[in-house]
Design an enzyme around this catalytic site. Sequence first.
Site, PDB file in Angstrom:
ATOM      1  N   ASP A   1      -6.752   3.402  82.842  1.00 54.41           N
ATOM      2  CA  ASP A   1      -7.048   2.422  81.799  1.00 54.41           C
ATOM      3  C   ASP A   1      -7.190   1.007  82.353  1.00 54.41           C
ATOM      4  O   ASP A   1      -7.684   0.119  81.677  1.00 54.41           O
ATOM      5  CB  ASP A   1      -5.939   2.447  80.742  1.00 54.41           C
ATOM      6  CG  ASP A   1      -5.992   3.754  79.949  1.00 54.41           C
ATOM      7  OD1 ASP A   1      -7.097   4.174  79.586  1.00 54.41           O
ATOM      8  OD2 ASP A   1      -4.930   4.356  79.718  1.00 54.41           O
TER       9      ASP A   1
ATOM     10  N   TYR B   1       8.295   9.254  84.548  1.00 53.21           N
ATOM     11  CA  TYR B   1       7.446   9.496  85.728  1.00 53.21           C
ATOM     12  C   TYR B   1       7.240   8.210  86.520  1.00 53.21           C
ATOM     13  O   TYR B   1       6.871   8.250  87.694  1.00 53.21           O
ATOM     14  CB  TYR B   1       6.107  10.124  85.304  1.00 53.21           C
ATOM     15  CG  TYR B   1       4.949   9.164  85.116  1.00 53.21           C
ATOM     16  CD1 TYR B   1       4.838   8.407  83.955  1.00 53.21           C
ATOM     17  CD2 TYR B   1       3.970   9.010  86.102  1.00 53.21           C
ATOM     18  CE1 TYR B   1       3.775   7.534  83.785  1.00 53.21           C
ATOM     19  CE2 TYR B   1       2.914   8.140  85.939  1.00 53.21           C
ATOM     20  CZ  TYR B   1       2.817   7.401  84.781  1.00 53.21           C
ATOM     21  OH  TYR B   1       1.771   6.519  84.618  1.00 53.21           O
TER      22      TYR B   1
ATOM     23  N   TYR C   1       4.608  -2.288  85.005  1.00 54.67           N
ATOM     24  CA  TYR C   1       5.559  -1.698  85.946  1.00 54.67           C
ATOM     25  C   TYR C   1       6.094  -2.727  86.956  1.00 54.67           C
ATOM     26  O   TYR C   1       6.808  -2.358  87.873  1.00 54.67           O
ATOM     27  CB  TYR C   1       4.906  -0.534  86.692  1.00 54.67           C
ATOM     28  CG  TYR C   1       4.486   0.604  85.778  1.00 54.67           C
ATOM     29  CD1 TYR C   1       5.445   1.372  85.120  1.00 54.67           C
ATOM     30  CD2 TYR C   1       3.150   0.896  85.562  1.00 54.67           C
ATOM     31  CE1 TYR C   1       5.071   2.410  84.274  1.00 54.67           C
ATOM     32  CE2 TYR C   1       2.765   1.938  84.716  1.00 54.67           C
ATOM     33  CZ  TYR C   1       3.732   2.691  84.069  1.00 54.67           C
ATOM     34  OH  TYR C   1       3.370   3.718  83.233  1.00 54.67           O
TER      35      TYR C   1
END
Length: 543
Positions: free
Chosen positions: A124, A440, A64
């Site tokens: 994760d 999202y 990200y």
Amino acid sequence: MKLTISILDAFHSHDAFQILDQDDFVASSVARPRDVADVQAIVRWANEYLIPLWPISIGRNLGYGGAGPRVRGSMVLDMGHHMNRLLEVNEKQASVLLEPGVTYYNLYDALQAQGSNLWCDTPDLPGGSVMGNALDRGVGYTPYGDHWGKHCGMEVVLPDGSLMRTGMGAVEGANTWQSFQHGFGPSVDGMFTQANNGIVTKIGMWLMPKPKAMQAYQISFAREDDLGAICEALQPLMVRGILGNVPSLRHVVQEAALHGNQSTYWKGPGPMDEATIAKIAKDFGAYWILYGCLYSEGDDCEGAVQIVKQAFSHIPNAQFKRPEETPQGSYLRNRIKIFSGTPDLMELGWVNWVPNGAHLFFAPISPITAKDAEKQFKMVKQRHAQYGFDCFSTFCVGPREMHHICCIIYDKADEKSKWGAYQMLRDMIADAGKEGYGEYRTHMACFDQVMSVYGWNDNALLHFNEKIKDALDPNSIIAPGKSGVWGQRFRGKGWELWNNERRSVPSERNDQSSSNKGMSRSSSLVSQATSAMSSLAAPASRL
Ligand code: ADP
């Protein structure tokens, strides 16, 4: 004031999985505050010299944007380096209060050391920060997998340097800060997630008390076309709260990537062909595998096990297995750790799928229906075939929706692979948007595009956020551009990033006409930051 600054610190200064040029999304400096007063002083200093600050907690937001700032030349505020205390563990209430630098490993270790009966839900990437993940609305895999949903109370330094506590923390002397999320009046907490309205210095989190019984399981499905039927069977189980955690439905290609890299399965150039994928599916005994866990305060979970088995029994060859029924070294045997609040890194094995593996995420939200899941999966498969990437799809299932997490794995040393991955991501965001699906979360290079997908009624949501941004942060100091929200100093001046633009800095793009309309060059931001930093050596009163 004691302030340690390291210029261009190796990890905290940029995105380790860079998708634009290596020198884009790079910080001019990294500041490591030691306490709240330091944060306030830095914010005031940044206002004085108009230096954008990019707050991170640990900075491992891989896929990200990592630690890299959206505006090149910003100062990264490495909140977690010194401010890493677990301030309180309330065993009875099952809550903690912590600072930005507490990682999932830290929290797990501390709970273990205290002999605690509490679990900490981990994502994760457990090397990251508990706070950072909640603020970016990350997910985990126990019943507490909605990390933001389990926060309770925050302390925030606002863009003018003032300090605020949210929820019950606003009540002087309250002992309910970590007990009640909402407090009184308009709820403002969400304005600090995926946002740029403040810098969070403390957060409360609720933890899950260890249940009496748990049962991890996997269900394998033989055909790729079973996807729709699986989703239809999942939906009522989720709405009725029978599946206790955040189950994940993985395509077998992602499963295979945990046990080998692409060359283990495929010698040809480019992505694997359908015949190879079919062979992998045969070897693994499935095209899709659902991983989940049931929890109970009774002696066992057998009642729920029977309901789950029954729900999928109409799908031909669906196979329910408990960990002990799977081979040694299976993912399920390992996944028990994540299902019980124990950090683990096995999941990240798939990053090594290609040499110099790096990843990006495409993460649209889908209802739990056959129609939507099939449409999304078909869409991503087509784009992967077009761009020449293997397709890694996993649906992480929430109570009423699925996060369709599609990992794009590329060779970060190969410009063609890197650029292809990025362009494919952009195309998938556009495809999804046309069908009414929004992501999202996204990589910072796509913030503006994803925000434009949330454009109902002439971008009313974005305009609302811009008004708040300008009111709170008139100098656009905090994280300009985060989630596509730009303060007035940057907005509409070419910083927004669209298709085919290889540089984030307006003045460095080929098409000078559409950019460079007002903001000073990023290189001057770097020198501005460098010279302004000399003032940090000034007496504390100045700061
Ligand atoms: P991780 O915990 O995965 O290492 P980061 O520390 O990079 O994640 O945080 C993820 C994102 O959350 C950052 O990019 C930033 O937008 C936001 N964030 C993290 N910490 C803070 C903070 N203390 N205040 C405000 N925003 C933050």
